[in-house]
Design a protein around this motif. Structure first.
Motif, PDB file in Angstrom:
ATOM      1  N   SER A 116       0.820  -1.209   0.000  1.00 30.05           N
ATOM      2  CA  SER A 116       0.000   0.000   0.000  1.00 30.05           C
ATOM      3  C   SER A 116       0.856   1.262   0.000  1.00 30.05           C
ATOM      4  CB  SER A 116      -0.922   0.005   1.227  1.00 30.05           C
ATOM      5  OG  SER A 116      -0.168  -0.225   2.405  1.00 30.05           O
ATOM      6  N   GLY A 120      -2.514   5.701   1.339  1.00 29.85           N
ATOM      7  CA  GLY A 120      -3.482   4.665   1.678  1.00 29.85           C
ATOM      8  C   GLY A 120      -3.414   4.286   3.144  1.00 29.85           C
ATOM      9  N   ILE A 146      -2.178  -1.992   4.755  1.00 30.47           N
ATOM     10  CA  ILE A 146      -3.419  -1.393   5.258  1.00 30.47           C
ATOM     11  C   ILE A 146      -3.860  -2.030   6.574  1.00 30.47           C
ATOM     12  CG2 ILE A 146      -5.874  -1.013   4.777  1.00 30.47           C
ATOM     13  CD1 ILE A 146      -3.970   0.736   3.114  1.00 30.47           C
ATOM     14  N   GLU A 223      -7.340   0.575  -0.931  1.00 27.83           N
ATOM     15  CA  GLU A 223      -6.202   0.189  -1.773  1.00 27.83           C
ATOM     16  C   GLU A 223      -6.014  -1.327  -1.878  1.00 27.83           C
ATOM     17  OE1 GLU A 223      -3.040   3.886  -1.995  1.00 27.83           O
ATOM     18  OE2 GLU A 223      -2.460   2.054  -0.958  1.00 27.83           O
ATOM     19  N   ARG A 255      -2.689  -0.755  -7.486  1.00 22.01           N
ATOM     20  CA  ARG A 255      -3.036  -1.019  -6.091  1.00 22.01           C
ATOM     21  C   ARG A 255      -4.481  -0.677  -5.779  1.00 22.01           C
ATOM     22  NH1 ARG A 255       2.072   2.186  -3.600  1.00 22.01           N
ATOM     23  NH2 ARG A 255       1.172   3.685  -5.081  1.00 22.01           N
TER      24      ARG A 255
END
Length: 363
Positions: A116, A120, A146, A223, A255
């Motif tokens: 990511s 994000g 994430i 993402e 992504r």
């Protein structure tokens, strides 16, 4: 299933059955046996034909969990979250380390890709903080990227839940060891359905994903590429009647291809935590496809009707996986009858389930 605590002997039998046959067959076998004493006889009968996770194995797992302060929670326990108990293929047991009371709070999932961007991860962190401040508990998968950003809300003094694809004592990825310790020691919770000391394998991640969505009122994707496991989680969420939210991204950024795909196919585009909160607070409660719904409907299904439904389903499938919802639509059967027929076919080892709520015929 009666909701009650099990004593140690009962827990060992429950755990032995769960580890021997897995979640998909568990409820039906438990119902057919009628009591844990009968389950013990059933396990004894299986021992001649297949490897059984025995009572001694179960006792060792219980002891190992206690040694690190973890708790093994069967699906009949009051500590087991109601929202998770009512999904198809619910985990018969979960092992929890940390603040178990979080399991019955209002939970929102934030998930996304491992590779990511800084933006994000920052946005996921902000979402997690804002949702936590609004009274929700954020759940994610403790993966890098994430997930780490979402579970990292624990560093801002808000509890979080991390669902792992390994045993409760196995930290993956190792780079998140400090985050794992922070969660377990400062009011958060780590949970898994896998046995103690289990190392992560590729097939365990989709299993974990159904728990993340199963615990949640809604799943938020930040993402994710089209090949990301986050899309599997989103599919589980839809199958379980949960809300699916996604954050849009730049079209040329791979992504974000999965997140954008979800939005094009009906996920709710969100720009802030307020969008999620408004949707969750003011929408009707999600309708869940529950194994208990299927069991209840069985009372009104005649055996001949069920056999005919099984034949219809078999005629619509082959060795190539097909989405269950598409199959039900094509078959013309009612949802309850189709799910009951699918369950019986699975118990008869005539079909097999694959990630993304798909099934195929076994030849």
């Amino acid at each position: 299933m009666k909701i009650n605590e099990l004593n140690n002997e009962e827990l060992k039998i429950w755990l032995s059955l769960a580890r021997t046959i897995g979640p998909l067959k568990f409820s039906s076998v438990l119902k057919a046996c009628g009591s844990l004493d009968e389950v013990l006889k059933y396990l004894d009968g299986l021992a001649n034909n297949k490897k059984v996770y025995g009572i001694e194995d179960a006792q060792k797992e219980i002891n190992d969990a206690k040694r690190i302060g973890a708790k093994i929670i069967p699906a009949c326990s009051p500590d087991y979250p109601n929202i998770l108990r009512n999904i198809l293929g619910y985990p018969p047991v979960i092992t929890a380390l940390g603040n178990v009371s979080l399991l019955n709070r209002e939970i929102i999932a934030i998930i996304g890709g491992r590779n990511s961007s800084v933006n994000g991860k920052n946005f996921a962190s902000k979402l997690a903080l804002n949702l936590s401040e609004a009274g929700f508990v954020v759940v994610s998968g403790l993966a890098r990227g994430i997930d780490t950003a979402a579970n990292g809300v624990i560093y801002k003094n808000h509890p979080t839940i991390a669902v792992t694809a390994s045993g409760i004592d196995v930290v993956y990825p190792r780079e998140n060891f400090d985050l794992y310790k922070k969660i377990t020691e400062d009011g958060g919770l780590i949970i898994t359905e896998l046995p103690f000391a289990t190392k992560p394998k590729p097939q365990y991640f989709p299993q974990r994903n159904r728990i993340i969505s199963g615990l949640s009122l809604g799943v938020t994707v930040v993402e994710a590429s089209k090949s990301s496991g986050s899309l599997i989680t989103a599919n589980f969420a839809l199958d379980q009647g949960r809300e699916v939210f996604a954050v849009s991204g730049f079209p040329l950024d791979s992504r974000c291809s999965g997140s954008n795909y979800l939005i094009k196919n009906g996920a709710k585009l969100i720009e802030s935590a307020d969008d999620i909160i408004e949707s969750i607070r003011f929408s009707l409660p999600p309708r869940q496809k529950s194994l208990f719904d299927v069991e209840h409907s069985q009372k009104n299904i005649k055996q001949e009707e069920l056999q005919q439904a099984k034949s219809v389903i078999v005629s619509h499938i082959n060795s190539v996986s097909i989405d269950i919802d598409e199959l039900i639509l094509a078959s013309g059967l009612s949802t309850g009858l189709a799910l009951m027929a699918l369950l019986e076919l699975e118990l008869e080892s005539k079909i097999e389930r694959s990630p993304g709520n798909k099934i195929s015929l076994i030849f």
